[in-house]
Write an enzyme that holds these catalytic residues in place. Sequence first.
Site, PDB file in Angstrom:
ATOM      1  N   ASP A  52       0.989  -1.007  -0.029  1.00 60.16           N
ATOM      2  CA  ASP A  52       0.077  -0.162  -0.073  1.00 60.16           C
ATOM      3  C   ASP A  52       0.869   1.093   0.030  1.00 60.16           C
ATOM      4  OD1 ASP A  52      -2.448   1.638   0.619  1.00 60.16           O
ATOM      5  OD2 ASP A  52      -1.693   1.854   2.659  1.00 60.16           O
TER       6      ASP A  52
ATOM      7  N   ASP B 260      -0.317   5.314   0.683  1.00 64.79           N
ATOM      8  CA  ASP B 260      -0.673   6.392   1.712  1.00 64.79           C
ATOM      9  C   ASP B 260      -0.608   5.581   3.196  1.00 64.79           C
ATOM     10  OD1 ASP B 260      -0.234   8.331  -0.260  1.00 64.79           O
ATOM     11  OD2 ASP B 260      -2.351   8.265  -0.410  1.00 64.79           O
TER      12      ASP B 260
ATOM     13  N   THR C  18      -2.645   0.718  -4.646  1.00 74.11           N
ATOM     14  CA  THR C  18      -3.094   1.955  -3.951  1.00 74.11           C
ATOM     15  C   THR C  18      -4.311   2.274  -4.594  1.00 74.11           C
ATOM     16  OG1 THR C  18      -2.512   4.442  -3.925  1.00 74.11           O
ATOM     17  CG2 THR C  18      -2.143   3.463  -5.906  1.00 74.11           C
ATOM     18  N   SER C  19      -5.290   2.731  -3.397  1.00 68.31           N
ATOM     19  CA  SER C  19      -6.609   3.574  -3.851  1.00 68.31           C
ATOM     20  C   SER C  19      -6.432   4.999  -4.462  1.00 68.31           C
ATOM     21  CB  SER C  19      -7.532   3.589  -2.811  1.00 68.31           C
ATOM     22  OG  SER C  19      -7.575   2.326  -2.113  1.00 68.31           O
TER      23      SER C  19
ATOM     24  N   LYS D 197     -10.145  -1.595  -2.876  1.00 66.25           N
ATOM     25  CA  LYS D 197     -10.024  -2.386  -1.547  1.00 66.25           C
ATOM     26  C   LYS D 197     -11.300  -1.896  -0.610  1.00 66.25           C
ATOM     27  CE  LYS D 197      -4.868  -1.334  -1.489  1.00 66.25           C
ATOM     28  NZ  LYS D 197      -4.229  -0.608  -0.747  1.00 66.25           N
TER      29      LYS D 197
ATOM     30  N   ASP E 276      -1.550  -0.699   6.078  1.00 68.49           N
ATOM     31  CA  ASP E 276      -1.612  -0.078   7.182  1.00 68.49           C
ATOM     32  C   ASP E 276      -2.995   0.286   7.703  1.00 68.49           C
ATOM     33  OD1 ASP E 276      -2.341   3.518   7.087  1.00 68.49           O
ATOM     34  OD2 ASP E 276      -2.199   2.094   5.399  1.00 68.49           O
TER      35      ASP E 276
END
Length: 222
Positions: A17, A19, A111-112, A143, A168
């Site tokens: 991931d 951020d 990543t989103s 996600k 995270d």
Amino acid sequence: MTSEPTRPGRMKYVLFDVDGTLIDAVSNQRRVWRTWAERYGLDADEVYQVALRTRPMETFAQVAADRDPRECLATLHGLEDEDVRTGVYAAFDGASELLHGLPTGSWALVTSNYEHRVRGRFLRTGLPVPGVIVDAAAVEEGKPSPLPYLLAAEQLGAEPGDCLVVEDAPSGVRSGRGAGMTVWGVNAALAVEGVHRHFASLREAVPHVLAFASGRHAHATA
């Protein structure tokens, strides 16, 4: 103790991931949402609390239901792009050492966010960019769906059981677990539910992730 779905004697892969895992963007996200809220005459703190729990379109529906959601999203994207160009970013301690220490072709970003912003942030922080980045535009379901991590594994030519996910957030952990991968949590005081292993910081996880990638990782976890 839980058993991790890894197989010995095969190449291992690490999926990160971004951020909150590799890059500390909390202050940037708060600033972007504050500016967005001010543009629409809304309470910045209230908007940010909603934004922390929901995706942007859901946030707009809750805090600005009388506004065109497409206009709201365009404004948010413009602010985010401006922040990538001018904001101050910091990679978490250990991120550079970790990414530079992994073999080429053995890791990816999931990543989103959007790829152009990730590349901008990595350029600003000096982190290396891998060949595979799965972003919000790459999948129909983000996600916590397992699809983003499954797509990353497919693009790397990896079997899910040979992949380690470093996350995270709860949605990312659920995504990695749903994909049938080993999932380690970082940068949180308490372990996120579902992780195979927890580290309070990315720095603490660095030697263990590198050991996993080299095939020296032990399969038993706390």
